[in-house]
Design an enzyme around this catalytic site. Structure first.
Site, PDB file in Angstrom:
ATOM      1  N   CYS A   8       0.810  -1.221   0.000  1.00 19.74           N
ATOM      2  CA  CYS A   8       0.000   0.000   0.000  1.00 19.74           C
ATOM      3  C   CYS A   8       0.847   1.276   0.000  1.00 19.74           C
ATOM      4  O   CYS A   8       0.305   2.376  -0.068  1.00 19.74           O
ATOM      5  CB  CYS A   8      -0.933  -0.012   1.197  1.00 19.74           C
ATOM      6  SG  CYS A   8      -1.788  -1.567   1.341  1.00 19.74           S
ATOM      7  N   HIS A  50      -3.385   7.988   5.441  1.00 18.02           N
ATOM      8  CA  HIS A  50      -3.501   6.656   4.851  1.00 18.02           C
ATOM      9  C   HIS A  50      -4.948   6.194   5.060  1.00 18.02           C
ATOM     10  O   HIS A  50      -5.560   5.670   4.144  1.00 18.02           O
ATOM     11  CB  HIS A  50      -2.478   5.700   5.469  1.00 18.02           C
ATOM     12  CG  HIS A  50      -2.375   4.410   4.721  1.00 18.02           C
ATOM     13  ND1 HIS A  50      -2.102   4.370   3.377  1.00 18.02           N
ATOM     14  CD2 HIS A  50      -2.536   3.113   5.108  1.00 18.02           C
ATOM     15  CE1 HIS A  50      -2.098   3.092   2.972  1.00 18.02           C
ATOM     16  NE2 HIS A  50      -2.362   2.327   4.006  1.00 18.02           N
ATOM     17  N   GLU A  80      -2.577   5.525  13.118  1.00 19.53           N
ATOM     18  CA  GLU A  80      -2.224   6.715  12.354  1.00 19.53           C
ATOM     19  C   GLU A  80      -2.509   7.978  13.166  1.00 19.53           C
ATOM     20  O   GLU A  80      -1.699   8.910  13.187  1.00 19.53           O
ATOM     21  CB  GLU A  80      -2.994   6.747  11.023  1.00 19.53           C
ATOM     22  CG  GLU A  80      -2.601   7.943  10.168  1.00 19.53           C
ATOM     23  CD  GLU A  80      -3.060   7.820   8.717  1.00 19.53           C
ATOM     24  OE1 GLU A  80      -3.931   6.973   8.424  1.00 19.53           O
ATOM     25  OE2 GLU A  80      -2.534   8.582   7.882  1.00 19.53           O
ATOM     26  N   LYS A  92      -9.866   7.751   0.716  1.00 21.97           N
ATOM     27  CA  LYS A  92     -10.217   6.354   0.419  1.00 21.97           C
ATOM     28  C   LYS A  92     -11.709   6.122   0.615  1.00 21.97           C
ATOM     29  O   LYS A  92     -12.286   5.210   0.044  1.00 21.97           O
ATOM     30  CB  LYS A  92      -9.425   5.394   1.311  1.00 21.97           C
ATOM     31  CG  LYS A  92      -7.966   5.247   0.913  1.00 21.97           C
ATOM     32  CD  LYS A  92      -7.264   4.167   1.720  1.00 21.97           C
ATOM     33  CE  LYS A  92      -5.810   4.014   1.311  1.00 21.97           C
ATOM     34  NZ  LYS A  92      -4.937   5.111   1.756  1.00 21.97           N
ATOM     35  N   HIS A 114      -9.477   1.898  -1.638  1.00 16.83           N
ATOM     36  CA  HIS A 114      -8.044   1.717  -1.422  1.00 16.83           C
ATOM     37  C   HIS A 114      -7.442   1.124  -2.698  1.00 16.83           C
ATOM     38  O   HIS A 114      -7.682  -0.031  -3.022  1.00 16.83           O
ATOM     39  CB  HIS A 114      -7.837   0.786  -0.228  1.00 16.83           C
ATOM     40  CG  HIS A 114      -6.426   0.726   0.258  1.00 16.83           C
ATOM     41  ND1 HIS A 114      -5.346   1.054  -0.536  1.00 16.83           N
ATOM     42  CD2 HIS A 114      -5.906   0.359   1.462  1.00 16.83           C
ATOM     43  CE1 HIS A 114      -4.228   0.897   0.158  1.00 16.83           C
ATOM     44  NE2 HIS A 114      -4.544   0.479   1.368  1.00 16.83           N
ATOM     45  N   PHE A 174       1.385  -2.859   4.584  1.00 21.29           N
ATOM     46  CA  PHE A 174       1.627  -4.175   5.183  1.00 21.29           C
ATOM     47  C   PHE A 174       3.123  -4.468   5.035  1.00 21.29           C
ATOM     48  O   PHE A 174       3.749  -4.109   4.034  1.00 21.29           O
ATOM     49  CB  PHE A 174       0.847  -5.256   4.436  1.00 21.29           C
ATOM     50  CG  PHE A 174      -0.556  -5.432   4.924  1.00 21.29           C
ATOM     51  CD1 PHE A 174      -1.062  -4.701   5.976  1.00 21.29           C
ATOM     52  CD2 PHE A 174      -1.381  -6.368   4.316  1.00 21.29           C
ATOM     53  CE1 PHE A 174      -2.357  -4.878   6.421  1.00 21.29           C
ATOM     54  CE2 PHE A 174      -2.679  -6.559   4.751  1.00 21.29           C
ATOM     55  CZ  PHE A 174      -3.167  -5.824   5.804  1.00 21.29           C
TER      56      PHE A 174
END
Lengths: 402, 89
Positions: A162, A294, A305, A326, A331, A390
């Site tokens: 990502c 994010h 976050e 998003k 995403h 990830f």
């Protein structure tokens, strides 16, 4: 060190088929997420996504090109066409050899993998099309862009899940800043909305079945999107010398690794990337008016976050705005940071902060100004764009108005 | 093997323990099973019993599938198996 500016932008995603449509949708807080139109949808428990709708590949590419271009490559080429047209650049002679392509994607030609596995495993065929490998490879999009526009300097693809696009754009920034290149077409692309691409994500049990609601107490997971965004990053002196229109200046970049867990994010890793980007840009925390988060809409990301932003900015965290687009485009995995950079440019250039839509209930663990549901007019001169992947890989970009 | 023994075997394998070391009152935390281990255990349960477990990692409590202890998980799986048999019957 050279200064780096953005002189072109292009995109195709669930919100629009170009930058103007996408920014209009962001201003209006429109949701591009809806029921997916893909094969074998009845065997998926997740049936929504930010899909590029009414897309006819033959309207843009001829049959020979379609045979060679996976959907992620097609999206990239459409976005690149818009970005390069806006920049007004033509790549010939020395400029051609001093210009490159650095793109992000997590999965590359996922649709090509999916279709051809289906053909050999499910349908029992023993022969596949000769172009399967050049179509599915992760660098296919970067290579086709280089061929289309005669970009003969460095060209490669970054795959950091990502964070792919942010890593790609960060490297492009560094390569121009250091003087290695004059122009780089950068950004990223993803086209994972097919049976196998969604089935894999279902397995992790972090997906929402109804909506992406970042930072909202009742959020229940992420929603996948697809598309591409690309940007022309250019040496400021080069852009000035030719009188180019400048969208924004890229001023800093930092990347860190949590070195901790393959899926659970770390607030410390994220915070180090944020403070690193500020330091690299020589910005004070108080300079930053907006952060494109994010903001995946998962419990794990959003809390971590917000904690990282609070720690990195101290009291200023309560004064800045932070939103997750998003909620509108989904995403885009490896392409997400690129589409999200459009929200940063819109903030700097137009003074419009894209909202976090789908926001229904405050979460005390995400108690920042997340620009809920409605876009806001505000003058900001410096912004950040966060991406946390990830694997614990964090990449944060800093930009300034110019 | 009954539901209880099968569930315990799955959890024991995930925790790298002998089934006899897994007690009904243990939580997954007690057994050292993290979020990824939990998702893997649920997958193994679905495969073993041919059921679909309503579990979303973003909000484990919302799904109605109680994971607070080994006993709770066994009871929840027994419920799903009964439901399946009722529908299938």
């Amino acid at each position: 060190m050279k200064r780096v500016v953005i002189t072109g932008a292009g995109t195709i995603n669930a919100l629009g088929k170009n930058v103007a449509e996408t920014m209009e949708a962001m201003r209006e807080g429109r949701c591009g997420i809806g029921p997916l139109d893909i094969r074998d949808i009845d065997r998926l428990s997740v049936q929504i996504g930010g899909q590029v709708r009414d897309y006819d590949e033959l309207a843009w590419f001829n049959r020979q090109q379609v045979a060679l271009y996976d959907r992620f490559t097609q999206f990239t080429l459409l976005a690149a066409k818009e970005a390069i047209a806006q920049s007004g650049l033509r790549f010939e002679g020395e400029l051609s050899t001093r210009s490159g392509v650095v793109l992000g994607t997590a999965g590359g030609g996922v649709n090509t993998w999916d279709e051809n596995y289906r053909s050999v495993y499910e349908e029992g065929r023993n022969r596949v099309h000769p172009f399967v490998v050049p179509k599915l490879m992760n660098n296919a999009a970067a290579s086709h862009v280089s061929m289309e526009y005669n970009l003969k300097g460095p060209a490669f693809t970054v795959a950091t899940a990502c964070a792919s696009s942010n890593h790609a754009m960060g490297l492009a920034f560094q390569m121009i800043r250091s003087g290695m290149c004059s122009v780089i077409l950068t950004g990223g692309s993803e086209a994972m909305l097919c049976f196998g691409g969604i089935k894999a994500w279902e397995g992790l049990r972090v997906m929402s079945r109804d909506a992406c609601r970042p930072f909202s107490a009742n959020r229940n997971g992420m929603v996948q999107g697809e598309g591409a965004a690309t940007f022309v990053f250019e040496d400021y002196d080069h852009a000035r010398a030719r009188g180019a229109g400048i969208l924004a200046e890229v001023t800093g970049f930092a990347m860190t690794s949590d070195a901790a867990d393959i899926v659970m994010p770390s607030a410390q890793g994220a915070e180090r990337a944020i403070t690193g980007a500020l330091a690299d840009a020589r910005m004070n925390p108080e300079d930053v008016g907006y952060i494109n988060a994010h903001g995946t809409g998962t419990a794990a990301n959003d809390k971590t976050e917000c904690a990282a932003v609070s720690k990195a900015f101290g009291p200023h965290a309560d004064r800045l705005m932070i939103s997750s687009t998003k909620s509108m485009h989904g995403h885009l995995i490896g392409g997400t940071g690129a589409v999200e950079l459009l929200a940063c440019i819109m903030a700097l250039r137009d003074g419009v902060i894209a909202p976090t839509i789908g926001y229904e209930e405050p979460d005390p663990e995400c108690a920042l100004d997340v620009v809920p549901n409605t876009a806001r007019e505000a003058r900001v001169t410096a912004v950040l764009s966060n991406a946390f992947a990830f694997g614990g890989l964090n990449a944060v970009l800093a930009l300034r108005a110019i | 093997m009954n539901v209880q023994d099968k569930v315990i075997a799955i959890i024991a394998e995930q925790a790298v323990l002998q089934p006899s070391d897994v007690k009904l009152e243990h939580s997954l935390d007690d057994l050292g099973i993290d979020s990824l281990g939990l998702v893997e255990s649920i997958f193994a349960i679905e495969e073993a019993f041919d059921v679909s477990v309503p579990f979303n990692a973003n909000d484990p409590t919302a799904s109605g599938f109680d994971i607070s202890s080994v006993a709770a998980i066994i009871a929840a799986v027994e419920g799903l198996v009964r439901q399946k048999e009722a529908v299938g019957g």
